[in-house]
Every structure is written in structure tokens, then in C-alpha cells.
Design an enzyme around this catalytic site. Sequence first.
Site, mmCIF file in Angstrom:
data_model
loop_
_atom_site.group_PDB
_atom_site.id
_atom_site.type_symbol
_atom_site.label_atom_id
_atom_site.label_comp_id
_atom_site.label_asym_id
_atom_site.label_seq_id
_atom_site.Cartn_x
_atom_site.Cartn_y
_atom_site.Cartn_z
ATOM 1 N N CYS A 133 6.074 -11.865 -4.651
ATOM 2 C CA CYS A 133 5.148 -12.436 -5.572
ATOM 3 C C CYS A 133 4.133 -12.137 -5.913
ATOM 4 O O CYS A 133 3.309 -11.682 -7.220
ATOM 5 C CB CYS A 133 5.376 -13.836 -5.994
ATOM 6 S SG CYS A 133 5.655 -15.025 -7.048
ATOM 7 N N CYS A 141 -0.377 1.845 -1.031
ATOM 8 C CA CYS A 141 0.404 0.122 -2.153
ATOM 9 C C CYS A 141 -0.829 -0.499 -1.883
ATOM 10 O O CYS A 141 -1.665 -0.561 -1.744
ATOM 11 C CB CYS A 141 1.595 -0.055 -1.641
ATOM 12 S SG CYS A 141 1.737 -0.346 -0.408
#
Lengths: 485, 134
Positions: A290, A441
Site C-alpha cells: 500500500c 526505487c
Amino acid sequence: MKVYISATLRNFFGRNPVIEISENNIKEILDKLTDEYPEAEKILFDEEGNLRKFVQIYVGDENKTQKEFWSDEIKDNSEVLLLPAVAGGAPRESIISDDRRKAVFFDDSEVERFGRHLLLKDIGVKGQKRIKAARVAVIGAGALGSPVIQYLAAAGVGTIKVIDFDEVKLENLQSQVIHTSRDLNRPKVATAKDKVRNINRNIDFEAANVKLEADNIVSEIDGYDLVIDCSDNFKARYLINDACVLCKIPLVFGAIYQFEGQVGIFNLDGGPCYRCQFPAPPEPGLVPTCAEGGAISPLPGIIGSIQANEALKLIIGIGEHLDGKLLTIDSLYLTSKILKIKKNHSCPICSAGAGITGVEDFDYEEFCGLKEEEQEIPIEGYTPEELAAKIESGEPITIVDVREPHERAILRFPNAIVIPIGQLARRKNELNPEQDTVFICKEGKRSILAINTLREAGYAGPLYNLKGGVDAMKDIVFSHEGAWL
Amino acid sequence: MSEVILSREILRELEEIGKRAYPDEGCAILLGDTQNPGIKQVKELKNTADKELSKSFFQVNPIEILDIEKEKNAIITGFFHTHPDQRAVLSKEDEDYMIPGIIYVVMSIVKGSFADIRAYVKEPDCGGIREFDI
């Protein structure tokens, strides 16, 4: 051998009361019967090939329905009888027993407070008493937990336990409406406690500021009528599911991702469990969490409210439950579907001969790929400070950004080349094996996947991972300003 | 056929069986005869479920059914049972034990009195379950 067919079953056997069969054990007799009367096969056996509950097989006056008797030889002068099993039961209405309900009393303020419930014929005093007698454990006081905890408190659930080890952060305020700006850096269970007590002081609230692991989950949830899964990671989901199966507690499951959500009830009265539908989690790095994937603000409100609704329906004992079903909702296009979940009769946790008998026996970290695998070449990484130093020093270095376009729009990493993970193997020639290549990332997880992908594709140059990802780099200032939004 | 016809006498008999059995589940077999299929006769059956469970389960010895079949030579139209203090809706247990084509009548007895009665049949291919009007 005479086989007597009960009048109740004769329609499927050509209306014959007695059939002569030369076979002399039950297995062969059944095979012969279904050969001669093919329509009877579907009547006698279910899709999994088991004899249906309403059929009983007798030899003389002995019940030989169990499969273990089927290859026993039957004497020639015996009679084999196909008889009906006539049985049934009243539906169990509520997960709260009548004894517990009868022990509950209301004072005048409660009668006033819950007036809207008492007016409803389907709830009434009986239902409200069940709600007050109920003990519910909510795992997670975040996005999904926010509506669940608040609505259960408002409805009058007598005992609410909230389990969450996290503290409130700024980014939580976008959707975790139980927390406010004043609660930043407080334990989430603390704000949950305040909120519940502000709604109704008489609720028995238990806060558990702990991280759930295999060695503590059973003691945390044992004794509760219902568990509501408001967690946000696969390890927790499997741990919660398994513990609920072992403690025989129904589980109300909820999940959100971007604009979609799911709600379901697992493990109710021996129904299917989470593993029946999802036997294993996806490969780590494949599905963003999430935190990485994002979700629109009201989505957990919608899904969590449905979870709370399902919980109350189970407690009161009304309506149809998402028992062994998964409701999926797309909030972007307002479409929804209910999928039926089949019970897996060889499920490792909830089937009759299940292999897992205790959560401590199971390695959830390994199952979810969270353990750092024994690499032949271990993955080395740079901390944000080390990377900053390398860049400042002007040393030749290749930086590869594997994030999604919308993530890069928020925060661009200067001088990085962009290669999506799916294209890495194909584009490995764009990298220079003579110099260090650093992958970045958002959190430092997808970059590990990128490095493994390149190694498997045969790239031999030095590869590094940015530990903690761009998130960890936020505090570092580079000399070339203007690179940040 | 989308409805089940129960005469007043039959209904009264079923109600008596349910009330007598209360608070346990009562059960009976519904018989027709070859001239007039339908429910002409009711014979009470013994609930052989364990004492503690008989308030919410019922079970009949298949041999008792066999004896009735042999003795009466009548057509078995269906079976009847009661749900004490519960709705006259099929539970999962009820559904699993339904023989396709046979009518199952369920009566709700709340606090010792008749509350509701419904009839169901399972499709011949063990597919769905239909409710009949009474």
C-alpha cells in the site's frame, strides 16, 4: 445379491425397489448401479466423488456407509440396502450464544443511545444485547482499521481489542481518519483508544501495541468472537488466517489497492479460509505494498465500513453473510462482484488432514519471501550518505531508476537512467560493467528484485542497491539544487 | 408443480408434532398414496440426535424409514421437521441432507407455538433448491 432401493431414491434407479447384482462388495455394487443407471451417479456422488450425505448404505441392519467398509466381502444371502439419511439442523443465528446474550442488561442511557438499533425489527433488544456481549479483535489501526474501530464502537460492541505496533505518520493522515495531526508520532493504538473512549466510555477497550508474530498471535486473539483483518501485508494476512483457523475464530477480511477493495468472511463454521483461495503469496517485489501502490482516500472508508457491517451482521445474526465469498469493489467505475470461494479439501491449514497444526511451526517470513535468500553473490548496497558522497566526488557511476512514471513525477532522481524492471534483461547492454551501477526505487525492495533479475540474465558487472530507496534519501541535499520538486 | 397443498388436518397434525417435540426438533414423514399423490398422511418419526443437540439437530434412523416403506407401501412425498425458536429457513445441514425430488417442509415453532411453515425441494440434478408456496 439383492439390493433394496428406498422408495425415496427409486426414481433414479428406474423405479425398481429391488435390483439383482452379482457383485459382492459395496464398491463394486455402487459402480455397477451407476453403470446401469448413469443419472444416479450425480445423485449419489458429489463433484469430488464422495457419497452424498443423504445416502446411507446398510448390509442387513448394519450401517456400512463409511468408505472403509466398501471393499469388505458381503455374504450371498445378505441384503444390501440403499436408504435415505433424513437429518438436518436449525441454522445457527449468531456467533454469540444465548447464555451470553441473556447476561447483558441495559441502563436508560444505553436504551437512548442505541435507540436507532432497538427500533429495527431485525436487531431489537436481542440483537443489541448480542452486540454488547461481543468481543472483537481488530488487527490494524490504519486505513481499514479507522472505519472498523469507529463503527464497532458506535454500534456498542462491548469489548474491542486493537492490535497495531505502528506510530502515526504524516502520510497516514491522507486516509487513516481515526488519527489527526495532533496524533503524529503517537502509537496508533493510543489514538484508537482515545477515539473509542470518546465515543463510548463504557466500552472495554484493550490496546495491544505489539507486532504480531507466530509466537504471540494466538495469545492475542484467543477468546475473541471475531477477528477483523485490517492489516496491509501478506505475512500478517497469512499469520492471522492461520491463527484464526487454529483458534476456530471467524475472520472478516478486507483489503484495498489503489481504487479497488475486497471484503470476505473466512473460517465461519468450517467454511473456506484465506489459504483455500490464495494458497501462496505473490513473489516479493511483484505487487507493491500500500505504501508503494497508493490508495484513494475514501476507499478504505468504504471497504472498512463493509467489514464493520459484516461483523455486526454476524454478531446480531441477520442477513446474508459473505461467508466463503469475496466481494470486490471497483470504486473508480462503481462496479462490484461477489466471487464464491471453494473450500480446498487439501488446504494445509483448514482441511481435515491439515499439515500445519501450530503457527509456531510455520515460517511466515520464508513463505512471503521476506527472508534474504542465501545469494551466491550477496547484494551490496549503498546507504543514502554513501551514494551522495559518491555522486559528489564525481566518480563515474550509473544510476538506474526502476520506479513507475507517476512516482518519478513526484520526485525525479538527477542523472538517473530509467529502465522499468520488465525491460532490464533486454536492455542490460545499456549498462557499463566497468563502473558501479546503483539501482533505486521507492523503498529499496524493487531495486533488489531488479538486481536479481539482471544477475539471472547473466550481467556480471558490479550492482548496488540504494538501501531504503528514495524515501531514505529525502533528507540528503545535493549540491545541484533544483533537482527536487 | 410450484405449490404444496396441505389440508387443515395435516397442518394441525404437523403443528402438534412440532409442539410436542419443543424445545427439541420434531420430525415426521409425509406420505401420499398411489391414487392421490400429495400429502395424505403424516407419521411422526423419532429424533435420534444426541440429547444436547436435539434442540438444533434432528436425525432419523434409516431403518425406521425402511419399516414404514415396507409396511405402508405408500409413496413417500416428503419429510417434515421443525426449527425451535428459529426461522423456517433451510440451514446448510438441511440442504446437504435433501434428496432431490422429495419435498421438505420446515416449520418454525417459537416459544411453543406455530410461527411459520415453508416447503422446499432440491432440483433433480442436485443443482438448486426451490421454495414452494403452501
